[in-house]
Design an enzyme around this catalytic site. Structure first.
Site, PDB file in Angstrom:
ATOM      1  N   ASP A 131       0.869  -1.169   0.000  1.00  0.00           N
ATOM      2  CA  ASP A 131       0.000   0.000   0.000  1.00  0.00           C
ATOM      3  C   ASP A 131       0.913   1.228   0.000  1.00  0.00           C
ATOM      4  O   ASP A 131       1.849   1.309   0.819  1.00  0.00           O
ATOM      5  CB  ASP A 131      -0.838  -0.064   1.295  1.00  0.00           C
ATOM      6  CG  ASP A 131      -1.938   0.980   1.305  1.00  0.00           C
ATOM      7  OD1 ASP A 131      -1.771   2.030   0.639  1.00  0.00           O
ATOM      8  OD2 ASP A 131      -2.947   0.742   1.994  1.00  0.00           O
ATOM      9  N   LEU A 132       0.639   2.179  -0.871  1.00  0.00           N
ATOM     10  CA  LEU A 132       1.486   3.379  -0.930  1.00  0.00           C
ATOM     11  C   LEU A 132       1.456   4.156   0.377  1.00  0.00           C
ATOM     12  O   LEU A 132       2.345   4.963   0.643  1.00  0.00           O
ATOM     13  CB  LEU A 132       1.035   4.293  -2.076  1.00  0.00           C
ATOM     14  CG  LEU A 132       1.271   3.803  -3.511  1.00  0.00           C
ATOM     15  CD1 LEU A 132       0.700   4.809  -4.507  1.00  0.00           C
ATOM     16  CD2 LEU A 132       2.754   3.590  -3.767  1.00  0.00           C
ATOM     17  N   TYR A 182      -4.464  16.985  -9.330  1.00  0.00           N
ATOM     18  CA  TYR A 182      -3.631  15.898  -9.855  1.00  0.00           C
ATOM     19  C   TYR A 182      -2.321  16.451 -10.435  1.00  0.00           C
ATOM     20  O   TYR A 182      -1.228  15.948 -10.119  1.00  0.00           O
ATOM     21  CB  TYR A 182      -4.446  15.152 -10.918  1.00  0.00           C
ATOM     22  CG  TYR A 182      -3.659  14.209 -11.777  1.00  0.00           C
ATOM     23  CD1 TYR A 182      -3.142  13.023 -11.263  1.00  0.00           C
ATOM     24  CD2 TYR A 182      -3.420  14.500 -13.131  1.00  0.00           C
ATOM     25  CE1 TYR A 182      -2.422  12.153 -12.073  1.00  0.00           C
ATOM     26  CE2 TYR A 182      -2.704  13.634 -13.934  1.00  0.00           C
ATOM     27  CZ  TYR A 182      -2.206  12.467 -13.406  1.00  0.00           C
ATOM     28  OH  TYR A 182      -1.486  11.606 -14.200  1.00  0.00           O
TER      29      TYR A 182
HETATM   30  C1  15L Z   1      -2.705  11.787 -17.521  1.00  0.00           C
HETATM   31  O1  15L Z   1      -1.838  12.245 -16.809  1.00  0.00           O
HETATM   32  C2  15L Z   1      -3.536  10.664 -17.087  1.00  0.00           C
HETATM   33  O2  15L Z   1      -2.840   9.777 -16.262  1.00  0.00           O
HETATM   34  C3  15L Z   1      -4.167   9.905 -18.207  1.00  0.00           C
HETATM   35  O3  15L Z   1      -5.187   9.123 -17.661  1.00  0.00           O
HETATM   36  C4  15L Z   1      -4.701  10.801 -19.311  1.00  0.00           C
HETATM   37  O4  15L Z   1      -5.810  11.450 -18.852  1.00  0.00           O
HETATM   38  C5  15L Z   1      -3.623  11.758 -19.754  1.00  0.00           C
HETATM   39  O5  15L Z   1      -3.018  12.428 -18.688  1.00  0.00           O
HETATM   40  C6  15L Z   1      -4.100  12.801 -20.747  1.00  0.00           C
HETATM   41  O6  15L Z   1      -3.803  13.980 -20.576  1.00  0.00           O
HETATM   42  O7  15L Z   1      -4.737  12.444 -21.720  1.00  0.00           O
END
Ligand code: 15L
Length: 272
Positions: free
Chosen positions: A48-49, A133
């Site tokens: 687990d992270l 994110y």
């Molecule tokens: C990302 O960083 C994601 O991990 C991936 O699921 C895609 O959404 C991708 O970018 C993207 O920009 O298409």
């Protein structure tokens, strides 16, 4: 033969990497979820992270870590915080405590998603994350810099576009990364002798790219694929993109949770 630990091993990118790196390394696959049938040269360790202890145990004796684990898209703050902030810290720290000298970090194009598509950006641009994110990936890159400078860890951050056998839509024609080009970048991170701390874009040799990826080329990256091969098919089949995201490299990530057009206010544009 080197032993390489892949976190997030049940995920999509890891599944491609397993196939592409088979026979080249012993692969230790690490995830909370199961990873499907193991192939020759592969082993599985559940971790687990959120657990430094579990990650340390998983990393014991490995030569390199490819950290793909964590959330791969926008999420609630609590989820980003545990998986991509605390989890990422734990991954670097466990690698450091176990004396792992090499760390390949799956960063993302979303660290710079608020740059516009008519701009060409390189590895030195100041981040303009388009989401929590994206912020978490900036954090992961900063951790890489810290562990490289402080402890001498050799760290390669890959600002990955989108890994798929074929590009999915018009935006992905610019940021597509084929599985074999992804594997080539991972190998550079695992083996290139001169890496200290480097950031490169994880994209194929796409004619429509908005990245200056000279740093990857300097490290020997010779991408074999170009999304243009798929352009006619992709462009024939895709719906029109949401105009709020279309000017920006990050696409839909920039307007998620926004009700107004997020076009930069006067004075927001930066001079590089
Ligand atoms: C990302 O960083 C994601 O991990 C991936 O699921 C895609 O959404 C991708 O970018 C993207 O920009 O298409």
């Amino acid at each position: 033969m080197k032993t390489v630990l892949i976190t997030g091993a049940a995920g999509g990118i890891a599944t491609h990497l397993r196939r592409e790196l088979a026979g080249r390394y012993r692969l230790r696959l690490c995830d909370l979820r199961t990873v499907g049938e193991l192939q020759a040269g592969e082993s599985f360790v559940q971790a687990d992270l959120s657990s430094l202890d579990e990650l340390q145990a998983a990393m014991r004796g490995v030569d390199a870590v490819v950290h793909l684990g964590g959330l791969s898209m926008e999420g609630a703050w609590d989820d980003i915080l545990s998986a991509n902030i605390a989890g990422c810290y734990n991954a670097y720290e466990a690698a450091h405590r176990e004396g792992v000298g090499r760390f390949v970090f799956a960063s993302s194009n979303h660290v710079a998603g608020f740059y516009r598509r008519d701009e060409v950006i390189d590895d030195k641009v100041y981040p303009r994350p388009d989401s929590r994110y994206g912020v978490s990936k900036v954090f992961g890159e900063a951790l890489g810099s810290l562990y490289a400078d402080k402890y001498g860890m050799q760290v390669l951050c890959l600002r990955i576009g989108n890994v798929n056998p074929a590009p999915l839509d018009a935006r992905r024609l610019a940021i597509w990364l084929s599985p074999r080009d992804m594997a080539q970048l991972a190998v550079i991170g695992i083996e290139h002798p001169d890496i200290r701390f480097e950031v490169v874009y994880g994209v194929s040799d796409n004619r429509r790219s908005w990245y200056d990826n000279r740093n990857a080329h300097r490290l020997g990256y010779r991408p074999m694929d170009d999304s243009e091969t798929f352009a006619n098919t992709v462009l024939a089949g895709v719906p029109v993109e949401d105009p709020r995201g279309a000017p920006f490299q990050g696409g839909a990530f920039v307007h998620q949770e926004l009700f107004d057009n997020p076009a930069p206010l006067p004075g927001r544009e930066r001079v590089q």
